[in-house]
Design an enzyme around this catalytic site. Structure first.
Site, mmCIF file in Angstrom:
data_model
loop_
_atom_site.group_PDB
_atom_site.id
_atom_site.type_symbol
_atom_site.label_atom_id
_atom_site.label_comp_id
_atom_site.label_asym_id
_atom_site.label_seq_id
_atom_site.Cartn_x
_atom_site.Cartn_y
_atom_site.Cartn_z
ATOM 1 N N LYS A 131 0.832 -1.213 0.000
ATOM 2 C CA LYS A 131 0.000 0.000 0.000
ATOM 3 C C LYS A 131 0.867 1.265 0.000
ATOM 4 O O LYS A 131 1.989 1.275 0.524
ATOM 5 C CB LYS A 131 -0.934 -0.007 1.215
ATOM 6 C CG LYS A 131 -2.062 -1.058 1.106
ATOM 7 C CD LYS A 131 -3.292 -0.524 0.414
ATOM 8 C CE LYS A 131 -4.261 -1.601 -0.054
ATOM 9 N NZ LYS A 131 -5.287 -1.947 0.934
ATOM 10 N N ARG A 134 -4.155 -10.235 3.577
ATOM 11 C CA ARG A 134 -4.339 -10.247 2.113
ATOM 12 C C ARG A 134 -3.085 -9.654 1.475
ATOM 13 O O ARG A 134 -2.816 -8.465 1.625
ATOM 14 C CB ARG A 134 -5.581 -9.423 1.775
ATOM 15 C CG ARG A 134 -5.891 -9.327 0.306
ATOM 16 C CD ARG A 134 -7.110 -8.432 0.062
ATOM 17 N NE ARG A 134 -7.410 -8.348 -1.353
ATOM 18 C CZ ARG A 134 -6.817 -7.495 -2.185
ATOM 19 N NH1 ARG A 134 -5.906 -6.644 -1.753
ATOM 20 N NH2 ARG A 134 -7.135 -7.489 -3.458
HETATM 21 N N1 PMM Z 1 -7.277 -3.504 -0.980
HETATM 22 C C1 PMM Z 1 -7.388 -3.515 -2.315
HETATM 23 C C2 PMM Z 1 -8.343 -4.336 -2.947
HETATM 24 N N2 PMM Z 1 -9.159 -5.150 -2.213
HETATM 25 N N3 PMM Z 1 -9.858 -5.972 -0.130
HETATM 26 C C3 PMM Z 1 -9.776 -5.966 1.201
HETATM 27 N N4 PMM Z 1 -10.586 -6.753 1.938
HETATM 28 N N5 PMM Z 1 -8.883 -5.171 1.865
HETATM 29 C C4 PMM Z 1 -8.032 -4.336 1.200
HETATM 30 O O1 PMM Z 1 -7.258 -3.606 1.854
HETATM 31 C C5 PMM Z 1 -8.092 -4.302 -0.230
HETATM 32 C C6 PMM Z 1 -9.047 -5.152 -0.865
HETATM 33 C C7 PMM Z 1 -6.502 -2.618 -3.139
HETATM 34 O O2 PMM Z 1 -5.238 -3.126 -3.281
HETATM 35 P P1 PMM Z 1 -4.746 -3.984 -4.574
HETATM 36 O O3 PMM Z 1 -5.148 -3.179 -5.796
HETATM 37 O O4 PMM Z 1 -3.289 -4.086 -4.428
HETATM 38 O O5 PMM Z 1 -5.452 -5.307 -4.567
#
Ligand code: PMM
Length: 293
Positions: A228, A262
Protein backbone atom coordinates in the site's frame (compact mmCIF):
# COMPACT_ATOMS: atom_id res chain seq x y z
CA UNK A 1 -16.47 -6.32 27.99
CA UNK A 2 -15.47 -7.09 24.40
CA UNK A 3 -17.15 -10.07 22.75
CA UNK A 4 -15.02 -13.15 22.15
CA UNK A 5 -13.62 -13.32 18.63
CA UNK A 6 -14.43 -16.71 17.03
CA UNK A 7 -11.54 -19.11 16.37
CA UNK A 8 -12.79 -20.05 12.91
CA UNK A 9 -14.33 -18.44 9.84
CA UNK A 10 -17.22 -20.47 8.37
CA UNK A 11 -17.47 -20.22 4.60
CA UNK A 12 -19.97 -22.32 2.64
CA UNK A 13 -19.74 -25.26 5.01
CA UNK A 14 -15.95 -25.07 5.26
CA UNK A 15 -14.18 -24.00 8.41
CA UNK A 16 -11.04 -21.85 8.24
CA UNK A 17 -9.26 -21.79 11.62
CA UNK A 18 -8.18 -18.24 12.47
CA UNK A 19 -6.40 -18.87 15.75
CA UNK A 20 -3.14 -18.74 13.82
CA UNK A 21 -2.26 -16.53 10.82
CA UNK A 22 -4.18 -17.08 7.59
CA UNK A 23 -2.65 -15.76 4.37
CA UNK A 24 -4.87 -14.71 1.46
CA UNK A 25 -2.98 -14.42 -1.84
CA UNK A 26 -4.07 -11.68 -4.25
CA UNK A 27 -4.86 -12.42 -7.90
CA UNK A 28 -5.73 -9.13 -9.58
CA UNK A 29 -7.06 -9.67 -13.09
CA UNK A 30 -7.11 -5.99 -13.93
CA UNK A 31 -5.14 -3.98 -16.43
CA UNK A 32 -4.85 -1.02 -14.03
CA UNK A 33 -4.68 -2.34 -10.47
CA UNK A 34 -2.89 -0.47 -7.76
CA UNK A 35 0.36 -2.37 -7.61
CA UNK A 36 0.34 -5.40 -9.88
CA UNK A 37 -2.14 -4.53 -12.61
CA UNK A 38 -1.72 -5.88 -16.08
CA UNK A 39 0.44 -8.88 -15.25
CA UNK A 40 -2.23 -11.56 -15.27
CA UNK A 41 -3.75 -11.06 -18.67
CA UNK A 42 -4.50 -14.68 -19.51
CA UNK A 43 -5.99 -17.67 -17.75
CA UNK A 44 -2.76 -19.66 -17.74
CA UNK A 45 -0.67 -16.99 -16.08
CA UNK A 46 -3.41 -16.44 -13.47
CA UNK A 47 -3.51 -20.16 -12.69
CA UNK A 48 0.26 -20.41 -12.48
CA UNK A 49 0.38 -17.44 -10.11
CA UNK A 50 -2.39 -18.96 -7.97
CA UNK A 51 -0.65 -22.33 -7.76
CA UNK A 52 2.62 -20.67 -6.88
CA UNK A 53 1.02 -18.69 -4.07
CA UNK A 54 -0.49 -21.86 -2.62
CA UNK A 55 2.91 -23.58 -2.79
CA UNK A 56 4.35 -20.62 -0.92
CA UNK A 57 1.77 -21.05 1.83
CA UNK A 58 -1.34 -19.08 0.85
CA UNK A 59 -4.45 -20.51 2.52
CA UNK A 60 -7.02 -18.58 0.46
CA UNK A 61 -6.85 -16.94 -2.99
CA UNK A 62 -8.67 -13.64 -3.62
CA UNK A 63 -9.60 -13.05 -7.27
CA UNK A 64 -10.49 -9.53 -8.38
CA UNK A 65 -11.53 -8.04 -11.72
CA UNK A 66 -11.98 -4.38 -10.83
CA UNK A 67 -9.29 -2.01 -9.63
CA UNK A 68 -10.20 -0.09 -6.48
CA UNK A 69 -7.15 2.17 -6.38
CA UNK A 70 -7.90 5.85 -5.72
CA UNK A 71 -9.48 7.44 -8.77
CA UNK A 72 -9.97 4.10 -10.59
CA UNK A 73 -12.54 4.08 -13.36
CA UNK A 74 -15.43 1.65 -12.66
CA UNK A 75 -15.62 -1.52 -14.76
CA UNK A 76 -18.87 -2.78 -16.32
CA UNK A 77 -20.40 -5.86 -14.66
CA UNK A 78 -20.07 -7.85 -17.89
CA UNK A 79 -16.35 -7.06 -18.21
CA UNK A 80 -15.67 -7.84 -14.55
CA UNK A 81 -17.51 -11.15 -14.93
CA UNK A 82 -15.59 -12.03 -18.07
CA UNK A 83 -12.31 -11.51 -16.19
CA UNK A 84 -13.23 -13.27 -12.95
CA UNK A 85 -15.55 -16.25 -13.61
CA UNK A 86 -13.23 -18.46 -15.74
CA UNK A 87 -10.33 -17.98 -13.32
CA UNK A 88 -12.48 -18.81 -10.27
CA UNK A 89 -13.78 -21.91 -12.01
CA UNK A 90 -10.33 -23.12 -13.08
CA UNK A 91 -8.79 -22.44 -9.65
CA UNK A 92 -11.62 -24.29 -7.91
CA UNK A 93 -11.07 -27.29 -10.16
CA UNK A 94 -7.31 -27.37 -9.64
CA UNK A 95 -6.76 -26.27 -6.06
CA UNK A 96 -8.25 -27.18 -2.72
CA UNK A 97 -7.94 -23.77 -1.06
CA UNK A 98 -11.05 -21.62 -0.60
CA UNK A 99 -11.46 -19.04 -3.38
CA UNK A 100 -12.63 -15.52 -2.61
CA UNK A 101 -13.98 -12.98 -5.08
CA UNK A 102 -13.08 -9.33 -4.60
CA UNK A 103 -16.13 -7.46 -5.90
CA UNK A 104 -18.70 -4.84 -4.90
CA UNK A 105 -21.30 -6.16 -7.33
CA UNK A 106 -24.00 -8.72 -6.60
CA UNK A 107 -24.12 -10.12 -10.15
CA UNK A 108 -20.37 -10.72 -10.16
CA UNK A 109 -20.48 -12.25 -6.67
CA UNK A 110 -23.36 -14.53 -7.67
CA UNK A 111 -21.54 -15.78 -10.78
CA UNK A 112 -18.30 -16.30 -8.83
CA UNK A 113 -20.13 -18.30 -6.14
CA UNK A 114 -21.68 -20.44 -8.87
CA UNK A 115 -18.19 -20.94 -10.33
CA UNK A 116 -16.95 -22.24 -6.96
CA UNK A 117 -15.93 -19.22 -4.86
CA UNK A 118 -16.88 -19.47 -1.17
CA UNK A 119 -16.02 -15.96 0.06
CA UNK A 120 -17.14 -12.51 -1.10
CA UNK A 121 -14.64 -9.76 -0.35
CA UNK A 122 -16.67 -6.55 -0.61
CA UNK A 123 -14.56 -3.39 -0.21
CA UNK A 124 -17.77 -1.40 0.19
CA UNK A 125 -18.91 -3.40 3.23
CA UNK A 126 -22.27 -4.18 1.57
CA UNK A 127 -22.95 -0.50 0.91
CA UNK A 128 -22.43 -0.33 -2.86
CA UNK A 129 -24.90 -2.87 -4.25
CA UNK A 130 -28.20 -3.32 -2.36
CA UNK A 131 -28.43 -6.91 -3.66
CA UNK A 132 -25.07 -8.03 -2.27
CA UNK A 133 -26.14 -9.07 1.25
CA UNK A 134 -28.85 -11.30 -0.16
CA UNK A 135 -26.41 -13.02 -2.56
CA UNK A 136 -23.94 -13.74 0.25
CA UNK A 137 -26.67 -14.97 2.60
CA UNK A 138 -28.36 -17.20 0.00
CA UNK A 139 -25.02 -18.71 -1.03
CA UNK A 140 -23.98 -19.32 2.61
CA UNK A 141 -20.69 -17.66 1.66
CA UNK A 142 -18.14 -16.03 3.91
CA UNK A 143 -17.89 -12.25 3.65
CA UNK A 144 -15.19 -9.65 4.20
CA UNK A 145 -16.74 -6.37 5.35
CA UNK A 146 -14.19 -3.69 4.55
CA UNK A 147 -14.41 -0.08 5.70
CA UNK A 148 -14.35 2.72 3.19
CA UNK A 149 -16.24 5.93 2.55
CA UNK A 150 -17.63 6.92 -0.83
CA UNK A 151 -16.38 5.08 -3.90
CA UNK A 152 -12.82 4.67 -5.23
CA UNK A 153 -13.17 7.73 -7.48
CA UNK A 154 -13.95 10.09 -4.57
CA UNK A 155 -12.79 8.30 -1.43
CA UNK A 156 -9.62 10.33 -0.95
CA UNK A 157 -11.81 13.44 -0.50
CA UNK A 158 -13.53 11.71 2.44
CA UNK A 159 -10.72 11.55 4.94
CA UNK A 160 -12.18 13.86 7.60
CA UNK A 161 -12.29 12.05 10.92
CA UNK A 162 -12.28 13.45 14.46
CA UNK A 163 -11.19 10.02 15.72
CA UNK A 164 -10.25 7.71 12.86
CA UNK A 165 -10.10 4.51 14.91
CA UNK A 166 -13.41 5.11 16.70
CA UNK A 167 -15.21 6.11 13.51
CA UNK A 168 -13.89 3.14 11.54
CA UNK A 169 -15.05 0.79 14.32
CA UNK A 170 -18.49 2.46 14.39
CA UNK A 171 -18.91 2.40 10.61
CA UNK A 172 -17.81 -1.23 10.45
CA UNK A 173 -20.53 -1.86 13.03
CA UNK A 174 -22.99 -0.38 10.50
CA UNK A 175 -21.69 -2.85 7.88
CA UNK A 176 -22.24 -5.69 10.37
CA UNK A 177 -25.84 -4.44 10.83
CA UNK A 178 -26.34 -4.58 7.04
CA UNK A 179 -25.02 -8.16 7.06
CA UNK A 180 -27.36 -9.11 9.93
CA UNK A 181 -30.36 -7.60 8.17
CA UNK A 182 -29.51 -9.61 5.03
CA UNK A 183 -29.45 -12.80 7.10
CA UNK A 184 -25.71 -13.49 6.87
CA UNK A 185 -24.51 -15.78 9.69
CA UNK A 186 -22.23 -14.11 12.26
CA UNK A 187 -19.72 -16.95 11.82
CA UNK A 188 -19.39 -16.00 8.13
CA UNK A 189 -18.21 -12.44 8.82
CA UNK A 190 -14.72 -10.96 9.03
CA UNK A 191 -13.99 -7.22 9.24
CA UNK A 192 -11.25 -5.13 7.62
CA UNK A 193 -10.32 -1.48 8.40
CA UNK A 194 -9.60 -0.75 4.71
CA UNK A 195 -6.05 0.60 4.73
CA UNK A 196 -5.70 3.42 2.21
CA UNK A 197 -9.45 3.56 1.48
CA UNK A 198 -10.66 7.05 2.45
CA UNK A 199 -7.62 7.33 4.72
CA UNK A 200 -4.52 9.47 4.66
CA UNK A 201 -1.18 7.74 5.31
CA UNK A 202 -1.23 9.07 8.90
CA UNK A 203 -4.72 7.64 9.42
CA UNK A 204 -3.64 4.25 8.05
CA UNK A 205 -0.71 4.19 10.47
CA UNK A 206 -3.02 5.19 13.35
CA UNK A 207 -5.30 2.26 12.51
CA UNK A 208 -2.38 -0.14 12.18
CA UNK A 209 -1.32 0.78 15.70
CA UNK A 210 -4.80 0.27 17.19
CA UNK A 211 -6.18 -2.86 15.54
CA UNK A 212 -6.98 -4.19 19.01
CA UNK A 213 -9.95 -1.77 18.96
CA UNK A 214 -11.45 -3.59 15.94
CA UNK A 215 -11.64 -6.78 17.92
CA UNK A 216 -14.30 -5.04 20.05
CA UNK A 217 -16.67 -5.84 17.19
CA UNK A 218 -16.29 -9.56 17.92
CA UNK A 219 -15.17 -10.77 14.46
CA UNK A 220 -11.84 -11.99 13.06
CA UNK A 221 -9.89 -9.08 11.56
CA UNK A 222 -8.51 -9.18 8.01
CA UNK A 223 -5.93 -6.63 6.86
CA UNK A 224 -4.99 -5.52 3.35
CA UNK A 225 -1.62 -3.88 3.85
CA UNK A 226 0.18 -5.31 0.86
CA UNK A 227 2.33 -2.82 -1.07
CA UNK A 228 0.00 0.00 0.00
CA UNK A 229 1.11 3.55 -0.74
CA UNK A 230 1.27 4.57 2.93
CA UNK A 231 4.11 2.05 3.26
CA UNK A 232 5.78 3.71 0.29
CA UNK A 233 5.50 7.07 2.09
CA UNK A 234 7.88 6.02 4.83
CA UNK A 235 10.17 3.68 2.87
CA UNK A 236 10.39 5.44 -0.48
CA UNK A 237 10.08 2.00 -2.11
CA UNK A 238 7.99 1.56 -5.29
CA UNK A 239 5.08 -0.97 -5.06
CA UNK A 240 6.94 -4.10 -6.28
CA UNK A 241 9.71 -3.44 -3.73
CA UNK A 242 7.45 -3.20 -0.68
CA UNK A 243 7.53 -6.86 0.43
CA UNK A 244 9.72 -6.11 3.46
CA UNK A 245 7.56 -3.14 4.51
CA UNK A 246 4.46 -5.30 3.96
CA UNK A 247 5.88 -8.11 6.09
CA UNK A 248 6.73 -5.67 8.89
CA UNK A 249 3.24 -4.18 8.76
CA UNK A 250 1.66 -7.67 8.81
CA UNK A 251 3.62 -8.58 11.94
CA UNK A 252 2.46 -5.38 13.65
CA UNK A 253 -1.11 -6.17 12.60
CA UNK A 254 -0.81 -9.72 13.89
CA UNK A 255 0.39 -8.47 17.27
CA UNK A 256 -2.61 -6.13 17.30
CA UNK A 257 -4.93 -9.09 16.80
CA UNK A 258 -5.38 -9.36 13.00
CA UNK A 259 -5.54 -12.95 11.78
CA UNK A 260 -6.09 -12.85 8.01
CA UNK A 261 -3.54 -11.16 5.73
CA UNK A 262 -4.34 -10.25 2.11
CA UNK A 263 -0.98 -10.05 0.30
CA UNK A 264 0.76 -10.16 -3.08
CA UNK A 265 4.09 -11.48 -1.77
CA UNK A 266 3.11 -14.68 0.00
CA UNK A 267 6.51 -16.23 0.82
CA UNK A 268 8.02 -13.35 2.83
CA UNK A 269 4.79 -12.69 4.71
CA UNK A 270 4.40 -16.37 5.65
CA UNK A 271 7.97 -16.34 6.94
CA UNK A 272 7.47 -13.15 8.94
CA UNK A 273 4.18 -14.32 10.43
CA UNK A 274 5.74 -17.67 11.42
CA UNK A 275 8.10 -15.75 13.68
CA UNK A 276 5.32 -13.60 15.11
CA UNK A 277 3.07 -16.60 15.74
CA UNK A 278 5.87 -18.55 17.43
CA UNK A 279 6.45 -15.65 19.84
CA UNK A 280 2.75 -15.52 20.59
CA UNK A 281 2.81 -19.27 21.28
CA UNK A 282 0.28 -20.09 18.59
CA UNK A 283 2.72 -22.05 16.46
CA UNK A 284 4.16 -21.25 13.07
CA UNK A 285 2.07 -20.76 9.95
CA UNK A 286 1.89 -24.51 9.59
CA UNK A 287 0.17 -27.10 7.46
CA UNK A 288 -2.11 -27.71 10.39
CA UNK A 289 -3.15 -24.08 10.51
CA UNK A 290 -4.00 -24.06 6.83
CA UNK A 291 -6.22 -27.10 6.93
CA UNK A 292 -9.71 -26.22 5.88
CA UNK A 293 -12.12 -28.64 7.38
N1 PMM B 1 -7.28 -3.50 -0.98
C1 PMM B 1 -7.39 -3.52 -2.31
C2 PMM B 1 -8.34 -4.34 -2.95
N2 PMM B 1 -9.16 -5.15 -2.21
N3 PMM B 1 -9.86 -5.97 -0.13
C3 PMM B 1 -9.78 -5.97 1.20
N4 PMM B 1 -10.59 -6.75 1.94
N5 PMM B 1 -8.88 -5.17 1.87
C4 PMM B 1 -8.03 -4.34 1.20
O1 PMM B 1 -7.26 -3.61 1.85
C5 PMM B 1 -8.09 -4.30 -0.23
C6 PMM B 1 -9.05 -5.15 -0.87
C7 PMM B 1 -6.50 -2.62 -3.14
O2 PMM B 1 -5.24 -3.13 -3.28
P1 PMM B 1 -4.75 -3.98 -4.57
O3 PMM B 1 -5.15 -3.18 -5.80
O4 PMM B 1 -3.29 -4.09 -4.43
O5 PMM B 1 -5.45 -5.31 -4.57
Amino acid sequence: MSPVVPSAWEVSGRRIPVDSPVVMGILNLTPDSFSDGGELHDLDSALRRGERMVEEGAHILDVGGESTRPGAVPVKDSEELRRVAPVVEALTRRLDVPISVDTRKATVAQAALEAGAVIVNDVSGLSFDPGMGQVVAAGGAGVVLMHMRGVPSDMQERTHYADVVGEVVRELGDAVDRANRAGIARSAIVVDPGFGFAKTPAQSFALLGRLDRLRELGFPVLVGLSRKSFLGEVTGAPPPDRAVATSAACVIAYLGGARIFRVHDVAPVVQALSVAAAVEGEGAVSDESIQVR
